[in-house]
Design a protein around this motif. Structure first.
Motif, PDB file in Angstrom:
ATOM      1  N   GLN A   1      13.737  58.881  22.730  1.00 18.33           N
ATOM      2  CA  GLN A   1      14.929  58.629  23.406  1.00 18.33           C
ATOM      3  C   GLN A   1      16.116  59.451  23.695  1.00 18.33           C
ATOM      4  OE1 GLN A   1      18.229  57.773  21.859  1.00 18.33           O
ATOM      5  NE2 GLN A   1      18.604  56.815  23.680  1.00 18.33           N
ATOM      6  N   PRO A   2      16.285  60.288  23.158  1.00 15.70           N
ATOM      7  CA  PRO A   2      17.382  61.407  23.486  1.00 15.70           C
ATOM      8  C   PRO A   2      17.016  61.878  24.680  1.00 15.70           C
ATOM      9  CG  PRO A   2      17.265  61.470  21.130  1.00 15.70           C
ATOM     10  CD  PRO A   2      16.119  60.465  21.582  1.00 15.70           C
ATOM     11  N   ALA A   3      15.595  62.232  24.921  1.00 17.32           N
ATOM     12  CA  ALA A   3      15.057  63.184  26.006  1.00 17.32           C
ATOM     13  C   ALA A   3      15.258  62.180  27.404  1.00 17.32           C
ATOM     14  CB  ALA A   3      13.745  63.542  25.689  1.00 17.32           C
ATOM     15  N   ALA A   4      14.761  60.972  27.086  1.00 19.04           N
ATOM     16  CA  ALA A   4      15.024  60.033  28.044  1.00 19.04           C
ATOM     17  C   ALA A   4      16.531  59.723  28.644  1.00 19.04           C
ATOM     18  CB  ALA A   4      14.295  58.785  27.724  1.00 19.04           C
ATOM     19  N   SER A   5      17.348  59.644  27.484  1.00 16.28           N
ATOM     20  CA  SER A   5      18.695  59.408  28.082  1.00 16.28           C
ATOM     21  C   SER A   5      19.143  60.407  28.795  1.00 16.28           C
ATOM     22  CB  SER A   5      19.536  59.277  26.585  1.00 16.28           C
ATOM     23  OG  SER A   5      20.779  59.318  26.881  1.00 16.28           O
ATOM     24  N   LYS A   6      18.856  61.943  28.237  1.00 18.77           N
ATOM     25  CA  LYS A   6      19.212  62.888  29.014  1.00 18.77           C
ATOM     26  C   LYS A   6      18.880  63.162  30.603  1.00 18.77           C
ATOM     27  CE  LYS A   6      19.098  68.110  29.055  1.00 18.77           C
ATOM     28  NZ  LYS A   6      18.182  68.969  29.204  1.00 18.77           N
ATOM     29  N   LEU A   7      17.409  62.553  30.735  1.00 15.66           N
ATOM     30  CA  LEU A   7      16.902  62.618  31.864  1.00 15.66           C
ATOM     31  C   LEU A   7      17.520  61.433  32.749  1.00 15.66           C
ATOM     32  CD1 LEU A   7      14.330  64.161  32.984  1.00 15.66           C
ATOM     33  CD2 LEU A   7      12.770  62.247  32.274  1.00 15.66           C
ATOM     34  N   LEU A   8      17.765  60.495  32.325  1.00 15.27           N
ATOM     35  CA  LEU A   8      18.584  59.214  32.944  1.00 15.27           C
ATOM     36  C   LEU A   8      19.875  59.822  33.612  1.00 15.27           C
ATOM     37  CD1 LEU A   8      19.145  56.519  34.173  1.00 15.27           C
ATOM     38  CD2 LEU A   8      19.555  55.889  31.817  1.00 15.27           C
ATOM     39  N   LEU A   9      20.575  60.711  32.471  1.00 10.71           N
ATOM     40  CA  LEU A   9      21.959  61.199  32.877  1.00 10.71           C
ATOM     41  C   LEU A   9      21.661  62.182  34.238  1.00 10.71           C
ATOM     42  CD1 LEU A   9      23.612  61.750  29.514  1.00 10.71           C
ATOM     43  CD2 LEU A   9      24.118  60.092  31.015  1.00 10.71           C
ATOM     44  N   GLU A  10      20.841  63.002  34.297  1.00  7.47           N
ATOM     45  CA  GLU A  10      20.390  63.846  35.028  1.00  7.47           C
ATOM     46  C   GLU A  10      19.951  63.157  36.364  1.00  7.47           C
ATOM     47  OE1 GLU A  10      17.139  66.161  33.825  1.00  7.47           O
ATOM     48  OE2 GLU A  10      18.189  67.214  32.194  1.00  7.47           O
ATOM     49  N   ALA A  11      19.329  62.148  36.473  1.00 11.64           N
ATOM     50  CA  ALA A  11      19.135  61.436  37.756  1.00 11.64           C
ATOM     51  C   ALA A  11      20.422  60.584  38.292  1.00 11.64           C
ATOM     52  CB  ALA A  11      18.075  60.371  37.153  1.00 11.64           C
ATOM     53  N   GLU A  12      21.199  60.241  37.432  1.00  8.30           N
ATOM     54  CA  GLU A  12      22.534  59.811  37.604  1.00  8.30           C
ATOM     55  C   GLU A  12      23.550  60.944  38.385  1.00  8.30           C
ATOM     56  OE1 GLU A  12      22.641  55.625  34.921  1.00  8.30           O
ATOM     57  OE2 GLU A  12      23.583  57.615  34.168  1.00  8.30           O
ATOM     58  N   ALA A  13      23.403  62.002  37.714  1.00 13.91           N
ATOM     59  CA  ALA A  13      24.081  62.915  38.446  1.00 13.91           C
ATOM     60  C   ALA A  13      23.780  63.329  39.458  1.00 13.91           C
ATOM     61  CB  ALA A  13      24.239  64.170  37.396  1.00 13.91           C
ATOM     62  N   ALA A  14      22.373  63.454  39.646  1.00 13.07           N
ATOM     63  CA  ALA A  14      21.770  63.813  41.153  1.00 13.07           C
ATOM     64  C   ALA A  14      22.103  62.735  42.288  1.00 13.07           C
ATOM     65  CB  ALA A  14      20.295  64.014  40.815  1.00 13.07           C
ATOM     66  N   VAL A  15      22.216  61.496  42.109  1.00 11.20           N
ATOM     67  CA  VAL A  15      22.716  60.726  43.013  1.00 11.20           C
ATOM     68  C   VAL A  15      23.982  60.223  42.986  1.00 11.20           C
ATOM     69  CG1 VAL A  15      20.394  59.301  43.019  1.00 11.20           C
ATOM     70  CG2 VAL A  15      22.249  58.394  41.523  1.00 11.20           C
ATOM     71  N   GLY A  16      24.859  60.681  42.013  1.00 12.87           N
ATOM     72  CA  GLY A  16      26.324  60.458  42.199  1.00 12.87           C
ATOM     73  C   GLY A  16      26.877  59.104  41.814  1.00 12.87           C
ATOM     74  N   PHE A  17      25.847  58.464  40.914  1.00 11.74           N
ATOM     75  CA  PHE A  17      26.508  56.986  40.418  1.00 11.74           C
ATOM     76  C   PHE A  17      25.507  56.598  39.276  1.00 11.74           C
ATOM     77  CE2 PHE A  17      24.078  56.237  44.355  1.00 11.74           C
ATOM     78  CZ  PHE A  17      23.211  55.285  43.820  1.00 11.74           C
ATOM     79  N   ARG A  18      25.915  55.714  38.663  1.00  5.78           N
ATOM     80  CA  ARG A  18      25.268  54.981  37.623  1.00  5.78           C
ATOM     81  C   ARG A  18      24.181  54.077  38.183  1.00  5.78           C
ATOM     82  NH1 ARG A  18      28.349  53.930  32.027  1.00  5.78           N
ATOM     83  NH2 ARG A  18      26.417  53.580  31.430  1.00  5.78           N
ATOM     84  N   LEU A  19      22.913  54.539  37.786  1.00  2.75           N
ATOM     85  CA  LEU A  19      21.719  53.703  38.235  1.00  2.75           C
ATOM     86  C   LEU A  19      21.565  52.442  37.154  1.00  2.75           C
ATOM     87  CD1 LEU A  19      19.512  56.788  38.903  1.00  2.75           C
ATOM     88  CD2 LEU A  19      20.522  55.196  40.669  1.00  2.75           C
ATOM     89  N   PHE A  20      21.874  52.436  36.060  1.00  2.00           N
ATOM     90  CA  PHE A  20      21.650  51.229  35.117  1.00  2.00           C
ATOM     91  C   PHE A  20      22.959  51.070  34.330  1.00  2.00           C
ATOM     92  CE2 PHE A  20      17.429  52.774  36.067  1.00  2.00           C
ATOM     93  CZ  PHE A  20      16.544  51.512  36.028  1.00  2.00           C
ATOM     94  N   GLU A  21      23.109  49.806  34.158  1.00  2.00           N
ATOM     95  CA  GLU A  21      24.261  49.494  33.055  1.00  2.00           C
ATOM     96  C   GLU A  21      23.702  49.333  31.776  1.00  2.00           C
ATOM     97  OE1 GLU A  21      27.322  49.117  33.499  1.00  2.00           O
ATOM     98  OE2 GLU A  21      27.071  49.565  35.355  1.00  2.00           O
ATOM     99  N   ARG A  22      24.235  49.931  30.639  1.00  2.00           N
ATOM    100  CA  ARG A  22      23.737  50.044  29.448  1.00  2.00           C
ATOM    101  C   ARG A  22      24.286  48.937  28.561  1.00  2.00           C
ATOM    102  NH1 ARG A  22      24.057  54.485  32.314  1.00  2.00           N
ATOM    103  NH2 ARG A  22      22.640  56.297  31.851  1.00  2.00           N
ATOM    104  N   SER A  23      23.652  48.465  27.581  1.00  2.00           N
ATOM    105  CA  SER A  23      24.234  47.545  26.655  1.00  2.00           C
ATOM    106  C   SER A  23      23.400  47.663  25.351  1.00  2.00           C
ATOM    107  CB  SER A  23      24.310  46.112  27.344  1.00  2.00           C
ATOM    108  OG  SER A  23      23.166  45.594  27.294  1.00  2.00           O
ATOM    109  N   ARG A  24      23.914  46.914  24.421  1.00  2.00           N
ATOM    110  CA  ARG A  24      23.181  46.837  23.060  1.00  2.00           C
ATOM    111  C   ARG A  24      21.884  46.086  23.358  1.00  2.00           C
ATOM    112  NH1 ARG A  24      25.592  47.040  17.904  1.00  2.00           N
ATOM    113  NH2 ARG A  24      27.406  48.056  18.025  1.00  2.00           N
ATOM    114  N   ARG A  25      21.592  45.321  24.307  1.00  2.00           N
ATOM    115  CA  ARG A  25      20.582  44.448  24.760  1.00  2.00           C
ATOM    116  C   ARG A  25      19.499  45.452  25.699  1.00  2.00           C
ATOM    117  NH1 ARG A  25      21.096  38.441  24.053  1.00  2.00           N
ATOM    118  NH2 ARG A  25      22.755  38.380  22.723  1.00  2.00           N
ATOM    119  N   GLY A  26      19.958  46.402  26.071  1.00  2.00           N
ATOM    120  CA  GLY A  26      19.068  47.167  26.936  1.00  2.00           C
ATOM    121  C   GLY A  26      19.960  47.752  28.322  1.00  2.00           C
TER     122      GLY A  26
END
Length: 69
Positions: free
Chosen positions: A41-66
């Motif tokens: 999960q930490p590796a996936a989280s890092k990858l998601l942050l990299e993708a969001e940095a590449a496009v310049g905005f958040r791609l997914f909203e995060r919550s306790r439910r997913g």
């Protein structure tokens, strides 16, 4: 030296980033998407942050439910 925004998006995002984005869309959970891709999960989280940095905005909203696009 070129800034990140000068580099085309297809050069900043790798196949692994796209695989994660697709898994997040279907699984709606970072933990389940990571498991589907055989990563932690930490590796996936890092990858998601990299993708969001590449496009310049958040791609997914995060919550306790997913995650939601």
């Amino acid at each position: 030296m070129a800034s990140t925004s000068d580099i085309p998006l297809h050069r900043r995002l790798k196949v692994r980033h796209l695989e994660l984005l697709a898994a997040l869309e279907t699984q709606a959970s970072l933990h389940r998407a990571a498991r589907e891709l055989s990563m932690t999960q930490p590796a996936a989280s890092k990858l998601l942050l990299e993708a969001e940095a590449a496009v310049g905005f958040r791609l997914f909203e995060r919550s306790r439910r997913g995650v939601m696009p």
